[in-house]
Write an enzyme that holds these catalytic residues in place. Structure first.
Site, short mmCIF file in Angstrom:
data_model
loop_
_atom_site.label_atom_id
_atom_site.label_comp_id
_atom_site.label_asym_id
_atom_site.label_seq_id
_atom_site.Cartn_x
_atom_site.Cartn_y
_atom_site.Cartn_z
N ASP A 87 -2.28 0.36 -0.41
CA ASP A 87 -0.95 -0.05 0.01
C ASP A 87 -0.59 0.60 1.34
OD1 ASP A 87 -0.63 -1.52 -2.31
OD2 ASP A 87 0.23 0.17 -3.42
N HIS A 93 -6.08 -4.28 2.16
CA HIS A 93 -4.76 -4.34 1.55
C HIS A 93 -4.83 -4.72 0.06
CE1 HIS A 93 -0.58 -3.86 1.81
NE2 HIS A 93 -0.36 -4.46 2.98
#
Length: 431
Positions: free
Chosen positions: A403, A399
């Site tokens: 995204d 992450h």
């Protein structure tokens, strides 16, 4: 005669130490020049180290699982001539434990189980009675007073399952109470001794490397998972047709080459997924080439051989290369180059793939694609209920780099191609 001290060389990865994986020789063995002495485990692979001289092994400076610093003594040999140990100071080591076996063999500490009679009798009875209740022979009618039999019928208890504590094994009201509470259920039928053994397994070699890599990945990478269901009915029909009509020299196709083909087509639109992240240097490296790791289970544990430049191969070539790499990994013959340099990884447990999984990212990569098992389920198609072949992709992403929206778009792009397999064979301009 002289001594020759063979020291651990730099195996070419800039490491400071390496772990002893397997000894190929024992003390007293006569070895020839270039004969393998030991397999040393690095971050990527097991490296076979040959003897630089001929001689007789007189000392092994460690056990499997021990870590040896580069430049430290590894093997001492007795050789013709002066050797190289004339001016060597004596090697000081900590006392070593008994040699470990080459394989990771568990040692079992057997704990003494309590006597079967002790497991049978209730605690109060063991404290008050010097003898244990008599046990009936198979088929023997239970002994009980009429009032006890009536109460057993009222309680729905089969007296044949109750152990009597009275004379000659007579069943009492107290025995019914104990059975009703479940205390004597373990006494019914055959007696099963409790399992009390404990295994102690030293985690060494590849298993330790896997453990360390998984721990680093989970500690340092903020994983997030994305799961999507795919209808692979048409893809499976195409795969079956190609396998039925393949030439003898062509390998059998699994789903993996088609998934890899879809990756090759989709990744140029999502360069942040086909990448590695050096979090210490703060550098993301995006790759034009697709160097795909293929997670492979081996007798020693999970390894990830790398299929390089997948973008240059057709599905047949991909299938052949996947099979070659898997065989090399399982036989322990995969080279360091074949076990390093991946930019994205595919992992699959085949028929054991389950419905959903959360694969751990193969650091320093930023994405891993997990393939779950294929199942047939009824689906609505244009208003009619029809059987369809469905499969989930369970994927994990870093992450820090990828995204959630981008990950979803990426998986949806794979889905479109796999659900419409003709698009897998379009040219780049048509795709």
């Amino acid at each position: 005669m002289g001594k020759y001290v063979f020291k651990l060389p730099d195996v070419g990865e800039g490491i400071a130490e390496s772990e002893i994986a397997t000894w190929r020789v024992a003390v007293g063995d006569t070895v020839r020049e270039d004969q393998p002495l030991v397999d040393m485990l690095t971050e990527k692979a097991a490296v076979e180290l040959p003897s630089p001289v001929a001689g007789t092994v007189i000392e092994l400076c460690g056990q499997p699982g021990d870590r040896i610093a580069v430049g430290a003594p590894l093997v001492v040999l007795e050789v013709d001539g002066a050797g190289n140990a004339k001016d060597e100071p004596p090697v000081v080591r900590k006392p070593a434990a008994a040699p470990m076996p080459q394989a990771e063999v568990p040692s079992v500490k057997a704990q003494t189980a309590p006597p079967a009679s002790a497991a049978v009798a209730p605690a109060a009875q063991r404290a008050s009675a010097p003898t244990q209740p008599a046990r009936r022979k198979p088929g023997e009618k239970p002994i009980a007073a009429p009032a006890v039999r009536q109460r057993a019928r009222d309680l729905g208890i089969d007296l044949r399952l109750v152990v009597g504590s009275g004379p000659a094994g007579r069943i009492t009201h107290a025995d019914l109470d104990a059975y009703a509470k479940g205390a004597s259920r373990a006494q019914a039928g055959a007696q099963v001794a409790p399992r009390t053994g404990v295994e102690e397994i030293k985690i060494i070699g590849l298993r330790r490397k896997i453990a360390e890599a998984m721990q680093r990945a989970k500690q340092r990478i903020p994983h997030f998972a994305y799961v999507e269901e795919l209808d692979v009915t048409e893809l499976e029909a195409l795969r079956a047709h190609l396998n039925d009509t393949r030439r003898p020299e062509q390998p059998k196709l699994t789903l993996l080459p088609f998934l890899l083909r879809a990756l090759v087509q989709v990744l140029p639109r999502f360069p942040q997924v086909n990448a590695t992240y050096d979090d210490e240097a703060g550098v993301l490296r995006r790759y034009a080439a697709v160097h795909c790791g293929i997670a492979t289970q081996t007798p020693s544990g999970l390894v990830v051989p790398v299929l390089r430049h997948a973008e240059t191969l057709d599905v047949w070539q991909m299938a052949a290369e996947i099979r070659r790499l898997a065989e090399a990994a399982r036989s322990g013959k995969a080279t360091r180059d074949e076990l390093s340099g991946s930019s994205i990884t595919i992992t699959s447990l085949g028929a054991l793939g389950g419905i959903v999984s959360t694969p751990v990212i193969n650091a320093p990569e930023v994405a891993i694609i997990g393939v779950n098992k294929l199942v047939e389920r009824p689906m609505f198609v244009r208003g009619a209920v029809v059987p369809r072949l469905l499969m989930n992709l369970s994927s994990s992403f870093d992450h820090r780099i990828v995204d959630g929206y981008d990950a979803a778009q990426f998986i949806q792009a794979l889905k479109q191609r796999l659900e419409h397999p003709a698009t897998l064979f379009l040219t780049e301009g048509g795709a």
